[in-house]
Design an enzyme around this catalytic site. Structure first.
Site, PDB file in Angstrom:
ATOM      1  N   ASP A 145       9.824  33.362  60.818  1.00 40.19           N
ATOM      2  CA  ASP A 145       9.379  34.370  59.855  1.00 40.19           C
ATOM      3  C   ASP A 145      10.531  35.351  59.690  1.00 40.19           C
ATOM      4  O   ASP A 145      10.795  36.162  60.578  1.00 40.19           O
ATOM      5  CB  ASP A 145       8.125  35.074  60.386  1.00 40.19           C
ATOM      6  CG  ASP A 145       7.666  36.218  59.492  1.00 40.19           C
ATOM      7  OD1 ASP A 145       8.295  36.441  58.426  1.00 40.19           O
ATOM      8  OD2 ASP A 145       6.684  36.892  59.858  1.00 40.19           O
ATOM      9  N   ILE A 146      11.233  35.266  58.566  1.00 39.39           N
ATOM     10  CA  ILE A 146      12.440  36.094  58.408  1.00 39.39           C
ATOM     11  C   ILE A 146      12.118  37.586  58.327  1.00 39.39           C
ATOM     12  O   ILE A 146      13.016  38.416  58.498  1.00 39.39           O
ATOM     13  CB  ILE A 146      13.284  35.662  57.182  1.00 39.39           C
ATOM     14  CG1 ILE A 146      12.519  35.869  55.867  1.00 39.39           C
ATOM     15  CG2 ILE A 146      13.771  34.226  57.344  1.00 39.39           C
ATOM     16  CD1 ILE A 146      13.397  35.773  54.631  1.00 39.39           C
ATOM     17  N   TYR A 167      11.561  34.862  48.384  1.00 44.32           N
ATOM     18  CA  TYR A 167      10.402  35.034  47.501  1.00 44.32           C
ATOM     19  C   TYR A 167      10.914  34.664  46.109  1.00 44.32           C
ATOM     20  O   TYR A 167      11.780  35.348  45.562  1.00 44.32           O
ATOM     21  CB  TYR A 167       9.943  36.491  47.550  1.00 44.32           C
ATOM     22  CG  TYR A 167       8.698  36.792  46.728  1.00 44.32           C
ATOM     23  CD1 TYR A 167       7.501  37.077  47.354  1.00 44.32           C
ATOM     24  CD2 TYR A 167       8.736  36.831  45.330  1.00 44.32           C
ATOM     25  CE1 TYR A 167       6.356  37.376  46.614  1.00 44.32           C
ATOM     26  CE2 TYR A 167       7.608  37.112  44.587  1.00 44.32           C
ATOM     27  CZ  TYR A 167       6.419  37.387  45.232  1.00 44.32           C
ATOM     28  OH  TYR A 167       5.289  37.680  44.502  1.00 44.32           O
ATOM     29  N   THR A 168      10.391  33.572  45.530  1.00 46.67           N
ATOM     30  CA  THR A 168      10.940  33.071  44.267  1.00 46.67           C
ATOM     31  C   THR A 168       9.934  33.058  43.109  1.00 46.67           C
ATOM     32  O   THR A 168      10.252  32.547  42.043  1.00 46.67           O
ATOM     33  CB  THR A 168      11.480  31.639  44.450  1.00 46.67           C
ATOM     34  OG1 THR A 168      10.425  30.808  44.948  1.00 46.67           O
ATOM     35  CG2 THR A 168      12.656  31.618  45.418  1.00 46.67           C
ATOM     36  N   THR A 204      21.175  34.409  42.845  1.00 46.39           N
ATOM     37  CA  THR A 204      20.633  33.946  41.569  1.00 46.39           C
ATOM     38  C   THR A 204      21.329  34.560  40.361  1.00 46.39           C
ATOM     39  O   THR A 204      21.908  35.657  40.457  1.00 46.39           O
ATOM     40  CB  THR A 204      19.128  34.303  41.518  1.00 46.39           C
ATOM     41  OG1 THR A 204      18.595  34.043  40.220  1.00 46.39           O
ATOM     42  CG2 THR A 204      18.894  35.779  41.827  1.00 46.39           C
ATOM     43  N   ASP A 205      21.232  33.867  39.227  1.00 43.03           N
ATOM     44  CA  ASP A 205      21.728  34.411  37.961  1.00 43.03           C
ATOM     45  C   ASP A 205      20.926  35.641  37.518  1.00 43.03           C
ATOM     46  O   ASP A 205      21.378  36.412  36.671  1.00 43.03           O
ATOM     47  CB  ASP A 205      21.695  33.340  36.866  1.00 43.03           C
ATOM     48  CG  ASP A 205      20.322  32.728  36.650  1.00 43.03           C
ATOM     49  OD1 ASP A 205      19.532  32.647  37.627  1.00 43.03           O
ATOM     50  OD2 ASP A 205      20.011  32.299  35.522  1.00 43.03           O
ATOM     51  N   TYR A 257      12.342  40.394  40.796  1.00 44.44           N
ATOM     52  CA  TYR A 257      12.960  39.292  41.536  1.00 44.44           C
ATOM     53  C   TYR A 257      14.472  39.475  41.605  1.00 44.44           C
ATOM     54  O   TYR A 257      15.080  39.409  42.680  1.00 44.44           O
ATOM     55  CB  TYR A 257      12.604  37.956  40.864  1.00 44.44           C
ATOM     56  CG  TYR A 257      13.406  36.787  41.375  1.00 44.44           C
ATOM     57  CD1 TYR A 257      13.244  36.320  42.677  1.00 44.44           C
ATOM     58  CD2 TYR A 257      14.353  36.154  40.562  1.00 44.44           C
ATOM     59  CE1 TYR A 257      14.000  35.252  43.157  1.00 44.44           C
ATOM     60  CE2 TYR A 257      15.104  35.084  41.027  1.00 44.44           C
ATOM     61  CZ  TYR A 257      14.931  34.648  42.331  1.00 44.44           C
ATOM     62  OH  TYR A 257      15.676  33.604  42.802  1.00 44.44           O
ATOM     63  N   LYS A 286      16.765  40.246  44.965  1.00 44.19           N
ATOM     64  CA  LYS A 286      17.817  39.322  45.399  1.00 44.19           C
ATOM     65  C   LYS A 286      19.170  40.037  45.485  1.00 44.19           C
ATOM     66  O   LYS A 286      19.978  39.760  46.374  1.00 44.19           O
ATOM     67  CB  LYS A 286      17.906  38.120  44.457  1.00 44.19           C
ATOM     68  CG  LYS A 286      16.733  37.149  44.563  1.00 44.19           C
ATOM     69  CD  LYS A 286      16.647  36.456  45.914  1.00 44.19           C
ATOM     70  CE  LYS A 286      17.707  35.401  46.095  1.00 44.19           C
ATOM     71  NZ  LYS A 286      17.580  34.711  47.418  1.00 44.19           N
ATOM     72  N   TRP A 326      18.866  27.795  37.482  1.00 46.13           N
ATOM     73  CA  TRP A 326      18.138  26.683  36.860  1.00 46.13           C
ATOM     74  C   TRP A 326      18.136  25.454  37.775  1.00 46.13           C
ATOM     75  O   TRP A 326      18.482  24.339  37.370  1.00 46.13           O
ATOM     76  CB  TRP A 326      18.761  26.341  35.510  1.00 46.13           C
ATOM     77  CG  TRP A 326      18.644  27.401  34.465  1.00 46.13           C
ATOM     78  CD1 TRP A 326      18.515  28.762  34.643  1.00 46.13           C
ATOM     79  CD2 TRP A 326      18.664  27.201  33.037  1.00 46.13           C
ATOM     80  NE1 TRP A 326      18.459  29.403  33.441  1.00 46.13           N
ATOM     81  CE2 TRP A 326      18.543  28.473  32.433  1.00 46.13           C
ATOM     82  CE3 TRP A 326      18.790  26.078  32.227  1.00 46.13           C
ATOM     83  CZ2 TRP A 326      18.533  28.662  31.043  1.00 46.13           C
ATOM     84  CZ3 TRP A 326      18.782  26.257  30.849  1.00 46.13           C
ATOM     85  CH2 TRP A 326      18.647  27.526  30.261  1.00 46.13           C
TER      86      TRP A 326
END
Length: 285
Positions: A40-41, A65-66, A105-106, A129, A133, A154
C-alpha cells in the site's frame, strides 16, 4: 563480488504496464511484482519496510490513481495516491539505496500547444489527475537524486482495459461509433514502453524523459487504425466528432504530443511508430 541478477521492484504490478513489466523476460534481471495487496503505497512505514527487506536495485513506480474523470470529484484520494504515495515510495527508495522510475503523463500539460511538448516545457495541468501526477513528479525530484521521470500517453496493451479494447467492445454492441477527432496525441504500446523502462533502470542517465511510440494522431484516426489492423474486428461505421459533443468531467488536453528526442540523445532507441506497434499488438502481442 559482482551481483548475479539485477533486481527491479514494480509497484502497481497488477495494472496494464505493471503486468507487462513483470512478464518481460530480460536476461540478468529479476522482476519483483508488488500489487496493491503486497504494498500500500499510501502507508509510509510499509513502503520503508518492504523496500528495506527487498533491497532492489531499482523501483519502477507504476502504481497510481488513474480514474481521470472520477478524480475531479475525488481530489483528496487522487493526491493521497499520486502525490503522497509517490513521496512514500521515493523516500523508501532513497533509504534502500534504489533508483526510482516514476511513470507520469501527458496530462501535466494544458494541451494548448501546437508543437510537441519538450521534457522542459512549462507544465500547466488542468485536471485534478494531471495536477496530482505533477505533484508526484515534484515529490520524486525533491526526495532522491537517482530518479527518472518518464511521461507517456494514450497507453494500450494486452493486460488491461484501454482504448483498443473499448473500441472493439463497443463495436460488438453498436453499428455506429462516434470518436473524438480534435484531441491529438501519441499512442503508446506497453510492450515497447516496458522494454525501454528496463533499459533505463539499468542506466544512470537520470532525468526527465518522454516516451511514446513515434508519430501522432487523433482518437478518431487511432480508432480507424484499430478496425483496419484488427483481423477479426466487427464491422462498424466510425464518425468523427468534437470534444464538445462528448463532454467529460475532466478536461482533456487538445494537443498533448510529447517530444521524446532526449531518448536518442542519451543513447536509447526511440519507440517504433505507433501503427507498427498496433500491428504487433494484433498479430504478435
Amino acid at each position: 563480488m559482482k551481483k548475479s541478477t539485477y533486481k527491479i521492484a514494480i509497484t502497481g504490478a497488477g495494472g496494464m504496464l505493471g503486468k507487462e513489466l513483470v512478464l518481460l523476460a530480460s536476461p540478468g534481471v529479476t522482476m519483483i511484482p508488488l500489487t496493491r495487496q503486497e504494498l500500500d503505497i499510501t502507508d509510509a512505514q510499509q513502503c520503508m519496510s518492504v523496500f528495506q527487506q527487498l533491497q532492489p536495485d531499482a523501483i519502477i513506480h507504476c502504481a497510481a490513481y488513474t480514474a481521470v474523470d472520477q478524480a475531479e470529484a475525488d481530489e483528496a484520494e487522487a493526491y493521497r495516491i499520486n502525490a503522497e504515495g509517490t513521496r512514500n515510495v521515493a523516500e523508501a527508495a532513497r533509504q534502500a539505496g534504489a533508483k526510482l522510475i516514476y511513470i507520469s503523463t501527458d496530462y501535466v500539460f494544458d494541451g494548448t500547444a501546437s508543437t510537441p511538448y519538450s521534457a522542459y516545457s512549462s507544465t500547466h495541468p488542468r485536471s485534478v489527475y494531471g495536477k496530482s501526477k505533477l505533484a508526484g513528479e515534484r515529490a520524486v525530484q525533491a526526495t532522491l537524486p537517482q530518479h527518472f521521470i518518464v511521461r507517456t500517453s494514450w497507453v494500450f496493451g494486452k493486460h488491461g482495459n484501454n482504448f483498443v479494447t473499448t473500441m472493439l467492445k463497443l463495436a460488438e454492441k453498436r453499428d455506429v461509433l462516434k470518436v473524438v477527432n480534435d484531441q491529438i496525441g501519441s499512442p503508446t504500446y506497453t510492450h515497447d514502453l516496458a522494454r525501454f523502462l528496463v533499459e533505463l533502470a539499468r542506466s544512470e542517465a537520470y532525468g526527465v524523459y518522454q516516451a511514446t511510440n513515434e508519430g501522432n494522431c487523433s482518437w478518431y484516426v487511432f480508432a480507424k487504425a484499430i478496425f483496419e489492423l484488427c483481423p477479426d474486428a466487427p464491422k462498424v461505421e466510425l464518425l468523427p466528432c468534437t470534444t464538445e459533443e462528448f463532454p467529460r468531467p475532466a478536461p482533456r488536453p487538445a494537443y498533448s504530443v510529447l517530444d521524446g528526442h532526449e531518448l536518442a540523445e542519451r543513447g536509447f532507441q526511440p519507440l517504433r511508430p505507433w501503427r507498427e506497434a498496433l500491428q504487433h499488438y494484433f498479430t504478435e502481442g
